[in-house]
Scaffold this motif. Structure first.
Motif, PDB file in Angstrom:
ATOM      1  N   CYS A  18       4.833   3.713  -1.933  1.00 18.66           N
ATOM      2  CA  CYS A  18       3.836   2.667  -1.735  1.00 18.66           C
ATOM      3  C   CYS A  18       3.120   2.839  -0.391  1.00 18.66           C
ATOM      4  N   ALA A  19       2.742   4.056  -0.075  1.00 19.24           N
ATOM      5  CA  ALA A  19       2.051   4.341   1.179  1.00 19.24           C
ATOM      6  C   ALA A  19       0.728   3.591   1.239  1.00 19.24           C
ATOM      7  N   ASP A  20       0.237   3.406   2.446  1.00 21.13           N
ATOM      8  CA  ASP A  20      -0.984   2.632   2.647  1.00 21.13           C
ATOM      9  C   ASP A  20      -2.171   3.221   1.895  1.00 21.13           C
ATOM     10  N   ILE A  21      -2.295   4.548   1.888  1.00 21.65           N
ATOM     11  CA  ILE A  21      -3.444   5.149   1.212  1.00 21.65           C
ATOM     12  C   ILE A  21      -3.422   4.844  -0.280  1.00 21.65           C
ATOM     13  N   ALA A  22      -2.226   4.740  -0.869  1.00 18.67           N
ATOM     14  CA  ALA A  22      -2.134   4.410  -2.287  1.00 18.67           C
ATOM     15  C   ALA A  22      -2.586   2.982  -2.542  1.00 18.67           C
ATOM     16  N   VAL A  23      -2.102   2.059  -1.717  1.00 12.89           N
ATOM     17  CA  VAL A  23      -2.393   0.641  -1.931  1.00 12.89           C
ATOM     18  C   VAL A  23      -3.821   0.289  -1.525  1.00 12.89           C
ATOM     19  N   LEU A  38      -2.084   2.794 -15.294  1.00 15.22           N
ATOM     20  CA  LEU A  38      -0.973   2.824 -14.345  1.00 15.22           C
ATOM     21  C   LEU A  38       0.296   2.403 -15.075  1.00 15.22           C
ATOM     22  N   ALA A  39       1.230   3.337 -15.224  1.00 16.48           N
ATOM     23  CA  ALA A  39       2.454   3.067 -15.975  1.00 16.48           C
ATOM     24  C   ALA A  39       3.551   2.476 -15.103  1.00 16.48           C
ATOM     25  N   ALA A  40       3.701   2.992 -13.874  1.00 17.65           N
ATOM     26  CA  ALA A  40       4.815   2.554 -13.029  1.00 17.65           C
ATOM     27  C   ALA A  40       4.554   2.926 -11.576  1.00 17.65           C
ATOM     28  N   VAL A  41       5.181   2.162 -10.685  1.00 14.84           N
ATOM     29  CA  VAL A  41       5.149   2.436  -9.247  1.00 14.84           C
ATOM     30  C   VAL A  41       6.588   2.414  -8.751  1.00 14.84           C
ATOM     31  N   ALA A  42       6.998   3.478  -8.071  1.00 16.62           N
ATOM     32  CA  ALA A  42       8.357   3.566  -7.557  1.00 16.62           C
ATOM     33  C   ALA A  42       8.358   3.455  -6.040  1.00 16.62           C
ATOM     34  N   SER A  43       9.395   2.806  -5.535  1.00 13.51           N
ATOM     35  CA  SER A  43       9.586   2.669  -4.099  1.00 13.51           C
ATOM     36  C   SER A  43      11.073   2.735  -3.804  1.00 13.51           C
ATOM     37  N   ARG A  44      11.408   3.018  -2.565  1.00 13.72           N
ATOM     38  CA  ARG A  44      12.812   2.897  -2.172  1.00 13.72           C
ATOM     39  C   ARG A  44      13.252   1.446  -2.262  1.00 13.72           C
ATOM     40  N   SER A  45      12.299   0.520  -2.182  1.00 12.20           N
ATOM     41  CA  SER A  45      12.566  -0.907  -2.271  1.00 12.20           C
ATOM     42  C   SER A  45      11.979  -1.450  -3.570  1.00 12.20           C
ATOM     43  N   GLY A  46      12.821  -2.013  -4.405  1.00 13.28           N
ATOM     44  CA  GLY A  46      12.327  -2.610  -5.636  1.00 13.28           C
ATOM     45  C   GLY A  46      11.374  -3.748  -5.377  1.00 13.28           C
ATOM     46  N   ALA A  47      11.621  -4.510  -4.313  1.00 10.10           N
ATOM     47  CA  ALA A  47      10.742  -5.626  -3.987  1.00 10.10           C
ATOM     48  C   ALA A  47       9.359  -5.135  -3.583  1.00 10.10           C
ATOM     49  N   ARG A  48       9.324  -4.046  -2.831  1.00  8.51           N
ATOM     50  CA  ARG A  48       8.032  -3.485  -2.428  1.00  8.51           C
ATOM     51  C   ARG A  48       7.265  -2.973  -3.642  1.00  8.51           C
ATOM     52  N   LEU A  61       9.672   0.114 -10.031  1.00  9.43           N
ATOM     53  CA  LEU A  61      10.919   0.854 -10.134  1.00  9.43           C
ATOM     54  C   LEU A  61      11.501   1.069  -8.748  1.00  9.43           C
ATOM     55  N   GLU A  62      12.808   0.993  -8.652  1.00 10.22           N
ATOM     56  CA  GLU A  62      13.485   1.283  -7.387  1.00 10.22           C
ATOM     57  C   GLU A  62      14.009   2.708  -7.429  1.00 10.22           C
ATOM     58  N   GLY A  63      13.479   3.560  -6.563  1.00  4.08           N
ATOM     59  CA  GLY A  63      13.891   4.957  -6.513  1.00  4.08           C
ATOM     60  C   GLY A  63      12.923   5.864  -7.242  1.00  4.08           C
ATOM     61  N   TYR A  64      12.609   6.995  -6.620  1.00  7.63           N
ATOM     62  CA  TYR A  64      11.628   7.919  -7.183  1.00  7.63           C
ATOM     63  C   TYR A  64      12.162   8.632  -8.426  1.00  7.63           C
ATOM     64  N   ASP A  65      13.476   8.905  -8.447  1.00 10.50           N
ATOM     65  CA  ASP A  65      14.051   9.575  -9.611  1.00 10.50           C
ATOM     66  C   ASP A  65      13.901   8.733 -10.868  1.00 10.50           C
ATOM     67  N   ALA A 336      12.477  16.248   6.338  1.00 12.09           N
ATOM     68  CA  ALA A 336      12.728  14.818   6.538  1.00 12.09           C
ATOM     69  C   ALA A 336      13.759  14.323   5.537  1.00 12.09           C
ATOM     70  N   ARG A 337      14.627  13.445   5.975  1.00 13.99           N
ATOM     71  CA  ARG A 337      15.664  12.919   5.088  1.00 13.99           C
ATOM     72  C   ARG A 337      15.136  11.757   4.254  1.00 13.99           C
ATOM     73  N   ASP A 338      14.280  10.946   4.821  1.00 14.55           N
ATOM     74  CA  ASP A 338      13.827   9.746   4.128  1.00 14.55           C
ATOM     75  C   ASP A 338      12.323   9.647   4.168  1.00 14.55           C
ATOM     76  N   ALA A 339      11.769   8.997   3.154  1.00 15.24           N
ATOM     77  CA  ALA A 339      10.331   8.744   3.116  1.00 15.24           C
ATOM     78  C   ALA A 339      10.000   7.574   4.018  1.00 15.24           C
ATOM     79  N   VAL A 340       8.752   7.566   4.478  1.00 13.87           N
ATOM     80  CA  VAL A 340       8.225   6.412   5.217  1.00 13.87           C
ATOM     81  C   VAL A 340       7.081   5.878   4.381  1.00 13.87           C
ATOM     82  N   GLU A 341       7.185   4.634   3.955  1.00 18.46           N
ATOM     83  CA  GLU A 341       6.182   4.068   3.065  1.00 18.46           C
ATOM     84  C   GLU A 341       5.397   2.986   3.799  1.00 18.46           C
ATOM     85  N   GLY A 342       4.218   2.690   3.280  1.00 14.84           N
ATOM     86  CA  GLY A 342       3.431   1.581   3.776  1.00 14.84           C
ATOM     87  C   GLY A 342       2.710   1.849   5.054  1.00 14.84           C
ATOM     88  N   GLU A 343       2.747   3.082   5.554  1.00 16.60           N
ATOM     89  CA  GLU A 343       2.047   3.386   6.791  1.00 16.60           C
ATOM     90  C   GLU A 343       0.773   4.146   6.500  1.00 16.60           C
TER      91      GLU A 343
END
Length: 345
Positions: A18-23, A38-48, A61-65, A336-343
């Protein structure tokens, strides 16, 4: 593995992150593009993810997999930080999904070539999201050059520079593939290739590195091509906003301002200067974000495959600039170990 898109059915798109450029840009434009849903949007956070799908539709969806496992997703858009592109693009292709990834496709030429090969072997569409090349103003400019509007082309001068970003911006994080060259630098380099062709070689380059952050924050490069044609590019993240190129020929000059990130309602003006006067060519507004999405969707629907040679050549050119500009003093970005979203990207 997802089903192959069928004629008459919209392409079903999933979004990884859910990076800023997407939203802010891509999902609003997607709503205007025919032939895709648009079928689905995945994030590390289900709430996001739910916040995004509440606005734009699709399943959260929670999780990219989880998204890549969905059989009702034909293609994915990957707006993750650059250093995370290679593993997730690879997983998406392995899951049988077509892929549109933010630029750069990866931060390593070898990874880029490997993913292009994987997409080609699987018959999947793989595209790097370089929006500006889908804007008609650049195709109009290239047509003028081919028609001899400024005589024989001698040189291109292209620049893309932005003011400093917030301190937490991912462009300042080397482990996520940050730096000016991978981000703003790719635009004028791509413009030089677009206007002059793929025969350009790096003659020399400079990169200024922020020692505290460990990323390059500005740079320049000189390129040379067949017949003595040249290109000069500069870029940075500590500048007055600049987004333009000019092409100097034997009989005139062509200038395009607001070249790389014009708003959808911007009316482009191409300025052609010759000894007999100046001509201003005003064009209609165009949403280049919608244009690049439309091109991707059409490629998926047509089974067009990957435009791999252009993606690899761009990666090679960026690597050559980096090599020349740093002379090997800057280490490659760490995975990188983790994604950074929303930036902001």
């Amino acid at each position: 593995m997802s089903a192959t898109p069928v004629a008459g059915r919209p392409v079903r798109l999933g979004v990884l992150g859910c990076a800023d450029i997407a939203v802010r840009r891509v999902l609003p434009a997607l709503a205007t593009v025919p032939g895709v849903t648009l079928a689905a949007v995945a994030s590390r956070s289900g709430a996001r993810a739910a916040q995004v799908t509440d606005r734009f539709g699709g399943d959260p969806l929670e999780g990219y997999d989880a998204l890549l496992a969905r059989p009702d997703v034909d293609a994915v858009y990957v707006p993750l930080p650059a250093a995370l592109h290679a593993p997730w693009v690879e997983k998406a292709l392995a899951a049988g999904k077509h892929v549109l990834a933010e630029k750069p496709l990866t931060t390593c030429v070898a990874d880029t070539a490997r993913l292009v090969g994987a997409a080609r072997a699987a018959g999947l569409v793989l595209r790097e999201n370089v929006m500006f090349v889908h804007h008609p103003q650049h195709h109009h400019a290239r047509r003028l050059l081919r028609e001899g509007a400024i005589g024989e082309v001698r040189t291109v001068v292209a620049a893309f520079a932005i003011p400093p970003r917030p301190a937490h911006d991912i462009r300042y994080r080397p482990e996520l593939g940050g730096g000016a060259l991978f981000d703003v630098g790719s635009y004028p380099l791509h413009a030089a290739r677009f206007l002059l062709g793929d025969g350009l070689e790096v003659v020399g380059a400079t990169l200024r590195t922020d020692g505290d952050r460990g990323v390059d924050v500005s740079g320049t490069a000189l390129l040379a091509g067949p017949g003595g044609v040249t290109a000069q590019v500069y870029f940075g993240m500590e500048h007055h906003y600049t987004s333009r190129y000019e092409v100097v020929g034997s009989a005139g000059r062509l200038t395009v301002d607001r070249a790389f990130t014009p708003p959808a309602d911007h009316r482009p003006v191409l300025v052609v200067e010759r000894s007999d006067g100046t001509e201003r060519l005003e064009l209609e507004p165009f949403d280049q974000c919608a244009g690049t999405l439309d091109a991707f969707v059409r490629a998926v629907a047509a089974g067009a495959g990957t435009a791999g040679e252009a993606i690899v050549r761009q990666a090679e050119l960026i690597a050559d600039v980096h090599r020349s500009g740093t002379r090997g003093v800057r280490p490659a970005p760490r995975p990188a170990r983790d994604a950074v979203e929303g930036e902001d990207r």
